[in-house]
Design a protein around this motif. Sequence first.
Motif, PDB file in Angstrom:
ATOM      1  N   LEU A 150       0.830  -1.207   0.000  1.00 39.54           N
ATOM      2  CA  LEU A 150       0.000   0.000   0.000  1.00 39.54           C
ATOM      3  C   LEU A 150       0.855   1.243   0.000  1.00 39.54           C
ATOM      4  CD1 LEU A 150       0.052   1.272   3.130  1.00 39.54           C
ATOM      5  CD2 LEU A 150      -1.430  -0.676   3.533  1.00 39.54           C
ATOM      6  N   GLU A 151       0.190   2.353  -0.336  1.00 39.14           N
ATOM      7  CA  GLU A 151       0.836   3.666  -0.322  1.00 39.14           C
ATOM      8  C   GLU A 151      -0.232   4.708  -0.093  1.00 39.14           C
ATOM      9  OE1 GLU A 151       4.035   5.967  -3.079  1.00 39.14           O
ATOM     10  OE2 GLU A 151       2.260   5.213  -4.129  1.00 39.14           O
ATOM     11  N   ARG A 152       0.100   5.745   0.680  1.00 36.31           N
ATOM     12  CA  ARG A 152      -0.822   6.864   0.897  1.00 36.31           C
ATOM     13  C   ARG A 152      -0.082   8.167   0.640  1.00 36.31           C
ATOM     14  NH1 ARG A 152      -3.030   9.565   6.222  1.00 36.31           N
ATOM     15  NH2 ARG A 152      -4.501  10.997   5.228  1.00 36.31           N
ATOM     16  N   GLN A 153      -0.700   9.023  -0.135  1.00 34.16           N
ATOM     17  CA  GLN A 153      -0.168  10.366  -0.374  1.00 34.16           C
ATOM     18  C   GLN A 153      -0.713  11.252   0.735  1.00 34.16           C
ATOM     19  OE1 GLN A 153       1.983  10.925  -2.835  1.00 34.16           O
ATOM     20  NE2 GLN A 153       1.720   8.839  -3.570  1.00 34.16           N
ATOM     21  N   GLY A 154       0.086  11.567   1.734  1.00 36.25           N
ATOM     22  CA  GLY A 154      -0.380  12.299   2.902  1.00 36.25           C
ATOM     23  C   GLY A 154      -0.998  13.653   2.614  1.00 36.25           C
ATOM     24  N   ALA A 155      -0.513  14.357   1.604  1.00 35.02           N
ATOM     25  CA  ALA A 155      -1.005  15.704   1.325  1.00 35.02           C
ATOM     26  C   ALA A 155      -2.167  15.725   0.336  1.00 35.02           C
ATOM     27  CB  ALA A 155       0.143  16.556   0.772  1.00 35.02           C
ATOM     28  N   ALA A 156      -2.529  14.587  -0.226  1.00 35.68           N
ATOM     29  CA  ALA A 156      -3.576  14.559  -1.252  1.00 35.68           C
ATOM     30  C   ALA A 156      -4.952  14.776  -0.640  1.00 35.68           C
ATOM     31  CB  ALA A 156      -3.551  13.220  -1.992  1.00 35.68           C
ATOM     32  N   ALA A 157      -5.736  15.668  -1.258  1.00 39.88           N
ATOM     33  CA  ALA A 157      -7.139  15.825  -0.875  1.00 39.88           C
ATOM     34  C   ALA A 157      -7.917  14.679  -1.503  1.00 39.88           C
ATOM     35  CB  ALA A 157      -7.670  17.170  -1.362  1.00 39.88           C
ATOM     36  N   GLY A 158      -8.874  14.139  -0.786  1.00 43.88           N
ATOM     37  CA  GLY A 158      -9.637  13.003  -1.281  1.00 43.88           C
ATOM     38  C   GLY A 158     -10.806  13.421  -2.161  1.00 43.88           C
ATOM     39  N   LEU A 159     -11.352  12.445  -2.862  1.00 42.29           N
ATOM     40  CA  LEU A 159     -12.529  12.653  -3.701  1.00 42.29           C
ATOM     41  C   LEU A 159     -13.647  11.772  -3.160  1.00 42.29           C
ATOM     42  CD1 LEU A 159     -13.646  13.986  -6.341  1.00 42.29           C
ATOM     43  CD2 LEU A 159     -12.952  11.884  -7.513  1.00 42.29           C
ATOM     44  N   VAL A 160     -14.786  12.372  -2.832  1.00 43.32           N
ATOM     45  CA  VAL A 160     -15.934  11.608  -2.366  1.00 43.32           C
ATOM     46  C   VAL A 160     -17.130  11.863  -3.279  1.00 43.32           C
ATOM     47  CG1 VAL A 160     -15.201  11.570   0.056  1.00 43.32           C
ATOM     48  CG2 VAL A 160     -16.757  13.364  -0.731  1.00 43.32           C
ATOM     49  N   TYR A 161     -18.054  10.926  -3.235  1.00 38.47           N
ATOM     50  CA  TYR A 161     -19.297  11.053  -3.987  1.00 38.47           C
ATOM     51  C   TYR A 161     -20.412  11.165  -2.969  1.00 38.47           C
ATOM     52  CZ  TYR A 161     -22.319  10.363  -8.053  1.00 38.47           C
ATOM     53  OH  TYR A 161     -23.217  10.538  -9.086  1.00 38.47           O
ATOM     54  N   PHE A 162     -21.184  12.274  -3.044  1.00 39.35           N
ATOM     55  CA  PHE A 162     -22.251  12.538  -2.094  1.00 39.35           C
ATOM     56  C   PHE A 162     -23.365  13.281  -2.802  1.00 39.35           C
ATOM     57  CE2 PHE A 162     -24.198  15.560   0.930  1.00 39.35           C
ATOM     58  CZ  PHE A 162     -24.779  14.656   1.807  1.00 39.35           C
ATOM     59  N   ASP A 163     -24.582  12.862  -2.604  1.00 36.75           N
ATOM     60  CA  ASP A 163     -25.752  13.484  -3.216  1.00 36.75           C
ATOM     61  C   ASP A 163     -25.613  13.563  -4.732  1.00 36.75           C
ATOM     62  OD1 ASP A 163     -28.325  14.472  -3.007  1.00 36.75           O
ATOM     63  OD2 ASP A 163     -27.684  16.551  -2.756  1.00 36.75           O
TER      64      ASP A 163
END
Length: 174
Positions: A150-163
């Motif tokens: 695994l890998e995580r980009q600590g500074a990346a803003a996430g993308l969510v789906y809502f409404d």
Amino acid sequence: MQASESTPFIQEVVTRDDFRHAMAGLAAAVNVITSDGPGGRAGFTATAVCSVTDDPPTLLVCLNRSASVHAAFSANATLCVNTLAHGQHELSNLFGGKTDMTERFAAAQWHTWVTGAPVLEGAAASFDCRVSKTVSVGTHDILFCEVVALERQGAAAGLVYFDRQYHGVTARPV
């Protein structure tokens, strides 16, 4: 029929449309799920992904059995959950539609890790997995996926789906 904010909508049978409408109120991370192997290179967009346990590190991914990619994922038994970063919604649309696989993968940069599944450059997080178990429920298969890298980009803003829309999220607390 819709419920008011103070009165729940209760009925004996929950319809597909009622369920979908209520689920629009559940924010979820947007992921591009990829695989490669004997079944070929394939990918799709999913919000039905979540953690199962951290010992061993395991995720679940839900895949519609009628999806064009189902056979490839079943044959490969490996996948990568690529959690999209804010600004990658066009990639979500490509992998979520009827776009040809070659065109989907041409729209981004990819590399591989342990399983050989395509790992997205610039994803907020990526989880390279082996499918350890599959359970069928209704129209979908639930893939239990043991994380091997695994890998995580600590500074990346996430993308969510809502409404029924994409939204960017950051790590700032509320």
